[in-house]
Design a protein around this motif. Structure first.
Motif, PDB file in Angstrom:
ATOM      1  N   ASP A 126      36.982  64.344  41.895  1.00  0.00           N
ATOM      2  CA  ASP A 126      36.796  63.179  41.031  1.00  0.00           C
ATOM      3  C   ASP A 126      36.735  61.878  41.822  1.00  0.00           C
ATOM      4  O   ASP A 126      36.332  60.832  41.293  1.00  0.00           O
ATOM      5  CB  ASP A 126      37.898  63.098  39.968  1.00  0.00           C
ATOM      6  CG  ASP A 126      39.301  62.961  40.543  1.00  0.00           C
ATOM      7  OD1 ASP A 126      39.467  63.008  41.774  1.00  0.00           O
ATOM      8  OD2 ASP A 126      40.253  62.821  39.744  1.00  0.00           O
ATOM      9  N   TYR A 129      33.752  59.349  41.879  1.00  0.00           N
ATOM     10  CA  TYR A 129      33.534  58.354  40.823  1.00  0.00           C
ATOM     11  C   TYR A 129      34.185  57.006  41.136  1.00  0.00           C
ATOM     12  O   TYR A 129      34.020  56.050  40.376  1.00  0.00           O
ATOM     13  CB  TYR A 129      34.099  58.857  39.501  1.00  0.00           C
ATOM     14  CG  TYR A 129      33.457  60.108  38.963  1.00  0.00           C
ATOM     15  CD1 TYR A 129      32.084  60.186  38.724  1.00  0.00           C
ATOM     16  CD2 TYR A 129      34.226  61.241  38.667  1.00  0.00           C
ATOM     17  CE1 TYR A 129      31.510  61.340  38.218  1.00  0.00           C
ATOM     18  CE2 TYR A 129      33.658  62.393  38.143  1.00  0.00           C
ATOM     19  CZ  TYR A 129      32.303  62.446  37.932  1.00  0.00           C
ATOM     20  OH  TYR A 129      31.725  63.590  37.416  1.00  0.00           O
ATOM     21  N   ASP A 131      37.377  54.547  41.175  1.00  0.00           N
ATOM     22  CA  ASP A 131      38.632  54.520  40.431  1.00  0.00           C
ATOM     23  C   ASP A 131      38.465  53.759  39.122  1.00  0.00           C
ATOM     24  O   ASP A 131      37.427  53.144  38.853  1.00  0.00           O
ATOM     25  CB  ASP A 131      39.774  53.927  41.267  1.00  0.00           C
ATOM     26  CG  ASP A 131      39.534  52.482  41.672  1.00  0.00           C
ATOM     27  OD1 ASP A 131      38.435  51.959  41.418  1.00  0.00           O
ATOM     28  OD2 ASP A 131      40.450  51.869  42.248  1.00  0.00           O
ATOM     29  N   LEU A 132      39.517  53.821  38.315  1.00  0.00           N
ATOM     30  CA  LEU A 132      39.555  53.176  37.005  1.00  0.00           C
ATOM     31  C   LEU A 132      40.654  52.124  36.995  1.00  0.00           C
ATOM     32  O   LEU A 132      41.657  52.259  37.708  1.00  0.00           O
ATOM     33  CB  LEU A 132      39.825  54.215  35.908  1.00  0.00           C
ATOM     34  CG  LEU A 132      38.763  55.311  35.738  1.00  0.00           C
ATOM     35  CD1 LEU A 132      39.314  56.453  34.883  1.00  0.00           C
ATOM     36  CD2 LEU A 132      37.499  54.744  35.115  1.00  0.00           C
ATOM     37  N   PHE A 141      36.729  59.446  33.510  1.00  0.00           N
ATOM     38  CA  PHE A 141      35.534  59.904  34.185  1.00  0.00           C
ATOM     39  C   PHE A 141      34.870  60.997  33.357  1.00  0.00           C
ATOM     40  O   PHE A 141      35.531  61.960  32.946  1.00  0.00           O
ATOM     41  CB  PHE A 141      35.859  60.491  35.563  1.00  0.00           C
ATOM     42  CG  PHE A 141      36.447  59.520  36.550  1.00  0.00           C
ATOM     43  CD1 PHE A 141      35.916  58.249  36.706  1.00  0.00           C
ATOM     44  CD2 PHE A 141      37.509  59.891  37.354  1.00  0.00           C
ATOM     45  CE1 PHE A 141      36.434  57.359  37.630  1.00  0.00           C
ATOM     46  CE2 PHE A 141      38.040  59.019  38.281  1.00  0.00           C
ATOM     47  CZ  PHE A 141      37.508  57.737  38.419  1.00  0.00           C
ATOM     48  N   THR A 142      33.574  60.872  33.125  1.00  0.00           N
ATOM     49  CA  THR A 142      32.782  61.959  32.555  1.00  0.00           C
ATOM     50  C   THR A 142      31.740  62.362  33.589  1.00  0.00           C
ATOM     51  O   THR A 142      31.594  61.714  34.635  1.00  0.00           O
ATOM     52  CB  THR A 142      32.074  61.532  31.264  1.00  0.00           C
ATOM     53  OG1 THR A 142      30.984  60.639  31.593  1.00  0.00           O
ATOM     54  CG2 THR A 142      33.045  60.837  30.299  1.00  0.00           C
ATOM     55  N   THR A 145      29.469  59.522  34.567  1.00  0.00           N
ATOM     56  CA  THR A 145      29.982  58.345  35.271  1.00  0.00           C
ATOM     57  C   THR A 145      29.242  58.158  36.597  1.00  0.00           C
ATOM     58  O   THR A 145      29.123  59.107  37.379  1.00  0.00           O
ATOM     59  CB  THR A 145      31.497  58.492  35.544  1.00  0.00           C
ATOM     60  OG1 THR A 145      32.191  58.630  34.303  1.00  0.00           O
ATOM     61  CG2 THR A 145      32.022  57.273  36.289  1.00  0.00           C
ATOM     62  N   SER A 181      40.384  66.882  39.398  1.00  0.00           N
ATOM     63  CA  SER A 181      41.406  65.871  39.644  1.00  0.00           C
ATOM     64  C   SER A 181      42.371  66.391  40.714  1.00  0.00           C
ATOM     65  O   SER A 181      42.162  67.474  41.279  1.00  0.00           O
ATOM     66  CB  SER A 181      42.141  65.528  38.349  1.00  0.00           C
ATOM     67  OG  SER A 181      42.694  66.690  37.757  1.00  0.00           O
ATOM     68  N   ASN A 243      33.425  68.598  35.041  1.00  0.00           N
ATOM     69  CA  ASN A 243      34.689  67.969  35.423  1.00  0.00           C
ATOM     70  C   ASN A 243      35.860  68.863  35.036  1.00  0.00           C
ATOM     71  O   ASN A 243      35.877  69.442  33.936  1.00  0.00           O
ATOM     72  CB  ASN A 243      34.855  66.618  34.739  1.00  0.00           C
ATOM     73  CG  ASN A 243      34.009  65.524  35.382  1.00  0.00           C
ATOM     74  OD1 ASN A 243      33.474  65.708  36.465  1.00  0.00           O
ATOM     75  ND2 ASN A 243      33.890  64.395  34.713  1.00  0.00           N
ATOM     76  N   TYR A 283      42.792  57.614  38.685  1.00  0.00           N
ATOM     77  CA  TYR A 283      41.807  58.653  38.400  1.00  0.00           C
ATOM     78  C   TYR A 283      42.184  59.285  37.069  1.00  0.00           C
ATOM     79  O   TYR A 283      43.366  59.558  36.816  1.00  0.00           O
ATOM     80  CB  TYR A 283      41.819  59.772  39.450  1.00  0.00           C
ATOM     81  CG  TYR A 283      41.556  59.359  40.881  1.00  0.00           C
ATOM     82  CD1 TYR A 283      40.726  58.297  41.188  1.00  0.00           C
ATOM     83  CD2 TYR A 283      42.119  60.080  41.921  1.00  0.00           C
ATOM     84  CE1 TYR A 283      40.477  57.941  42.509  1.00  0.00           C
ATOM     85  CE2 TYR A 283      41.877  59.746  43.244  1.00  0.00           C
ATOM     86  CZ  TYR A 283      41.062  58.681  43.539  1.00  0.00           C
ATOM     87  OH  TYR A 283      40.824  58.334  44.839  1.00  0.00           O
ATOM     88  N   ILE A 285      40.252  62.227  34.285  1.00  0.00           N
ATOM     89  CA  ILE A 285      39.064  63.024  33.983  1.00  0.00           C
ATOM     90  C   ILE A 285      39.019  63.409  32.507  1.00  0.00           C
ATOM     91  O   ILE A 285      40.036  63.764  31.899  1.00  0.00           O
ATOM     92  CB  ILE A 285      39.035  64.293  34.869  1.00  0.00           C
ATOM     93  CG1 ILE A 285      38.341  63.981  36.191  1.00  0.00           C
ATOM     94  CG2 ILE A 285      38.366  65.457  34.171  1.00  0.00           C
ATOM     95  CD1 ILE A 285      38.122  65.174  37.076  1.00  0.00           C
TER      96      ILE A 285
END
Length: 342
Positions: A126, A129, A131-132, A141-142, A145, A181, A243, A283, A285
């Motif tokens: 993951d 992608y 980070d968030l 995350f999809t 993304t 993840s 994912n 992270y 998912i």
């Protein structure tokens, strides 16, 4: 069926070897590993005597070796776990990450195209992608993304993913990709957060925590990851990304405190250290595609998974103590070279 599992002496790959050898006794499982610092053949000791298991030492980026191996072994399915995977090491030496994670992947796929492999599966992360934000718990995350990497490690993995999808479109190679993840569980190399904290807590040594410890990860038990990969390899749609997340978000400080509480150790052992460069904050998912299409559900929640993992470390001290002392690196020589098995 004959499976090639690369990186099968590592943490996730080793657990997958156990899973496949025991679940599919009629199929042949070949474990290919270079045995770098993180490759430990003691991980595979429980399956070494099984008639459907075979170990081969080698480098996925060694093109002549790989082509010769595919010619001799006639594999049906290739599942690629082999990768340099530690972010800190990628910051210190990015080049080896490009060689193994990118060039090794394309070398494997060139062999797959040449010899007509039925399915190539790439084990990704993951981290591709990015980070968030911590203040948006509603974001996940999809598979759609955009890739937005933060480290040389995640950049190398993202590059490999793009090559995998390109080989599907250009050459028609039947591929799938899984992005997971953070994994935890038995046989994890002690440089990673959870086993590092367990081993240091048991020794009453300081537990180093990056920054403020607020970085959030979605924790996935390695067994649940193995089940997911098995489903994707056999039933996943070609050319698709899936994912794999554990629905277990915790920040690093919560993880460390859980370990200390379980081991009845004081929180005074926690020692905050300078943060990692470019450290991703969160992270998380969304695994709905995997759940909806293939019916996957994780067996472990965070509490049951951590209890199992800590107990495993208590029951298998010899395994991780061999790593800390360096003795594990002698296992290949003892078990294979000295007995003429290679």
């Amino acid at each position: 069926m004959k499976y090639l599992v690369t990186g099968g002496a590592g943490f996730i790959g080793g657990n997958f070897i156990h899973y496949m050898v025991n679940k599919y006794p009629e199929d042949m499982i070949v474990n290919l590993d270079k045995l770098t610092y993180a490759g430990n053949l003691e991980t595979c000791k429980p399956v070494e005597g099984k008639p459907n298991y075979k170990f081969i030492k080698g480098d996925i980026a060694d093109r002549p070796f790989i082509m010769d191996l595919f010619e001799k072994e006639k594999f049906d399915v290739v599942i690629n776990f082999a990768a340099e995977s530690h972010v800190d090491r990628s910051i210190e030496d990015p080049e080896i990450f490009v060689k193994t994670n990118v060039m090794g992947t394309t070398t494997l796929m060139d062999a797959c195209v040449k010899y007509g492999i039925k399915r190539y599966h790439q084990v990704s992360t993951d981290e591709v992608y990015g980070d968030l934000p911590l203040d948006r718990p509603d974001l996940f995350f999809t598979e759609e993304t955009p890739l937005h990497t933060s480290s040389p490690y995640s950049s190398a993995k993202a590059s490999a993913d793009l090559f995998v999808l390109a080989y599907h479109r250009t050459y028609g190679l039947p591929v799938t990709i899984s992005r997971c993840s953070n994994n935890y569980g038995p046989y994890q190399f002690p440089e990673k957060l959870i086993p590092l904290m367990i081993s240091r807590a048991l020794a009453d040594e300081p537990l180093p925590v990056y920054g403020d410890g607020a970085n959030v990860r979605d924790w996935l038990h390695v067994y649940d990851h193995c089940v997911a990969i098995d489903l994707i390899v056999h039933d996943g749609r070609e050319g698709e990304v899936y994912n794999v997340g554990g629905h277990n978000e915790r920040n690093n400080l919560q993880v460390v405190k859980t370990i200390l509480k379980t081991l009845d150790k004081p929180e005074s052992l926690i020692h905050f250290v300078a943060d990692r460069k470019g450290h991703d904050r969160r992270y998380a998912i969304d695994p709905k595609k995997l759940e909806t299409e293939l019916g996957w559900k994780p067996k472990y929640n965070f509490d049951t998974g951590m209890q199992q993992t800590i107990q495993w470390h208590l029951d298998h001290k010899e395994w991780w103590q061999h790593i800390l002392s360096g003795e594990y690196q002698q296992y290949y020589e003892k078990m294979y070279t000295d007995k003429g098995r290679v």
